[in-house]
Design a protein around this motif. Structure first.
Motif, short mmCIF file in Angstrom:
data_model
loop_
_atom_site.label_atom_id
_atom_site.label_comp_id
_atom_site.label_asym_id
_atom_site.label_seq_id
_atom_site.Cartn_x
_atom_site.Cartn_y
_atom_site.Cartn_z
N ALA A 29 -103.08 21.45 61.39
CA ALA A 29 -102.13 21.47 60.11
C ALA A 29 -100.78 20.76 60.19
O ALA A 29 -100.45 19.91 59.35
CB ALA A 29 -102.26 23.05 59.71
N CYS A 30 -100.28 20.99 61.41
CA CYS A 30 -98.94 20.13 61.74
C CYS A 30 -99.26 18.54 61.69
O CYS A 30 -98.20 17.88 61.02
CB CYS A 30 -98.51 20.44 62.97
SG CYS A 30 -97.71 22.16 63.07
N VAL A 35 -98.51 13.29 59.01
CA VAL A 35 -99.29 12.11 58.46
C VAL A 35 -98.89 11.95 57.07
O VAL A 35 -98.34 11.00 56.57
CB VAL A 35 -100.91 12.23 58.51
CG1 VAL A 35 -101.37 11.13 57.63
CG2 VAL A 35 -101.10 12.06 60.08
N GLY A 36 -98.71 13.20 56.33
CA GLY A 36 -98.29 12.95 55.01
C GLY A 36 -96.79 12.53 54.82
O GLY A 36 -96.39 11.85 53.93
N GLU A 37 -95.83 13.06 55.83
CA GLU A 37 -94.70 12.57 55.99
C GLU A 37 -94.46 11.09 56.24
O GLU A 37 -93.68 10.38 55.57
CB GLU A 37 -93.68 13.35 57.05
CG GLU A 37 -93.64 14.92 56.30
CD GLU A 37 -92.85 15.68 57.63
OE1 GLU A 37 -92.46 15.36 58.68
OE2 GLU A 37 -92.79 16.99 57.14
N LEU A 38 -95.31 10.66 57.12
CA LEU A 38 -95.43 9.30 57.41
C LEU A 38 -95.93 8.46 56.09
O LEU A 38 -95.45 7.37 55.80
CB LEU A 38 -96.28 8.83 58.27
CG LEU A 38 -96.67 7.38 58.77
CD1 LEU A 38 -95.47 6.84 59.20
CD2 LEU A 38 -97.69 7.46 59.89
N ALA A 39 -96.98 8.93 55.42
CA ALA A 39 -97.50 8.23 54.06
C ALA A 39 -96.32 8.11 53.10
O ALA A 39 -96.17 7.21 52.37
CB ALA A 39 -98.59 9.11 53.56
N ARG A 40 -95.60 9.09 53.06
CA ARG A 40 -94.36 9.20 52.08
C ARG A 40 -93.44 8.10 52.32
O ARG A 40 -93.05 7.41 51.42
CB ARG A 40 -93.59 10.49 52.01
CG ARG A 40 -92.40 10.86 50.89
CD ARG A 40 -91.57 11.82 51.08
NE ARG A 40 -90.73 11.72 52.48
CZ ARG A 40 -90.83 12.62 53.42
NH1 ARG A 40 -91.61 13.67 53.51
NH2 ARG A 40 -90.13 12.47 54.33
N ASN A 58 -87.30 6.16 57.56
CA ASN A 58 -87.57 6.82 59.16
C ASN A 58 -88.88 6.38 59.60
O ASN A 58 -89.34 7.56 60.33
CB ASN A 58 -86.89 8.04 59.33
CG ASN A 58 -87.90 9.23 58.40
OD1 ASN A 58 -88.23 8.77 57.46
ND2 ASN A 58 -87.44 10.45 58.83
N LEU A 59 -89.39 5.59 59.55
CA LEU A 59 -90.52 4.98 59.78
C LEU A 59 -91.18 5.25 61.27
O LEU A 59 -92.05 5.95 61.30
CB LEU A 59 -91.06 3.49 59.24
CG LEU A 59 -92.37 3.18 59.49
CD1 LEU A 59 -93.17 4.11 58.54
CD2 LEU A 59 -92.56 1.50 59.40
N GLY A 60 -90.36 4.84 62.13
CA GLY A 60 -90.50 5.14 63.50
C GLY A 60 -90.42 6.49 64.07
O GLY A 60 -91.31 7.14 64.70
N GLU A 61 -89.58 7.26 63.40
CA GLU A 61 -89.43 8.82 63.52
C GLU A 61 -90.95 9.59 62.99
O GLU A 61 -91.23 10.32 63.87
CB GLU A 61 -88.12 9.42 63.01
CG GLU A 61 -88.11 10.94 63.00
CD GLU A 61 -86.84 11.44 62.28
OE1 GLU A 61 -86.84 12.53 62.04
OE2 GLU A 61 -85.90 10.64 62.06
N GLU A 62 -91.22 9.28 61.90
CA GLU A 62 -92.36 9.86 61.55
C GLU A 62 -93.65 9.32 62.35
O GLU A 62 -94.61 10.16 62.45
CB GLU A 62 -92.72 9.52 59.74
CG GLU A 62 -91.55 10.10 59.16
CD GLU A 62 -91.18 11.39 58.98
OE1 GLU A 62 -92.30 12.44 59.49
OE2 GLU A 62 -90.13 12.02 58.60
N MET A 63 -93.77 8.09 62.80
CA MET A 63 -94.79 7.81 63.62
C MET A 63 -94.76 8.69 64.87
O MET A 63 -95.80 8.95 65.31
CB MET A 63 -95.04 6.13 63.91
CG MET A 63 -95.25 5.30 62.78
SD MET A 63 -95.36 3.58 63.04
CE MET A 63 -95.87 2.77 61.76
N ALA A 64 -93.64 8.91 65.61
CA ALA A 64 -93.45 9.48 66.62
C ALA A 64 -93.64 10.82 66.59
O ALA A 64 -94.45 11.69 67.39
CB ALA A 64 -91.93 9.29 67.18
#
Length: 110
Positions: A29-30, A35-40, A58-64
């Motif tokens: 679930a996390c 992934v949703g935050e990255l998509a946003r 904050n693309l890199g942060e969300e990928m991490a």
């Protein structure tokens, strides 16, 4: 840092600071949430949406964050991501080595 080292670093952090891993279902679930935050961020950076006031890219942060949870899931399920990624590369190479090169949709600007 290699993938194996990253799995080890996450495991060490969980043992030192995280008390224990969340359950596999909670981590799934996390992962979905991350992934949703990255998509946003991608939709606002590269798509038609704009950032809301106070939001930033904050693309890199969300990928991490996605990678972090994926590493947690790998650790707690006994998956060696180094080995699995290598197998995936080999599978894709065998299956697709000519597919994309011969795809006119990908080569229309050549």
């Amino acid at each position: 840092m290699t993938i194996q080292e990253a799995q080890g670093a996450v495991d060490q952090w969980i043992k030192q600071y995280g008390v224990r891993y969340f359950s596999e279902l909670t981590n799934m679930a996390c992962l979905t949430e991350e992934v949703g935050e990255l998509a946003r961020v991608i939709s606002r950076t590269y798509g038609d949406q704009s950032f809301k006031p106070g939001e930033k890219s904050n693309l890199g942060e969300e990928m991490a964050d996605v990678l972090w949870v994926l590493l947690c899931l790998a650790n707690q399920t006994g998956v060696n991501l180094t080995d699995e990624l290598q197998k995936s590369i080999e599978k894709k190479t065998k299956r697709d080595k000519n597919r994309h090169i011969n795809n006119p949709k990908l080569n229309k600007n050549k």
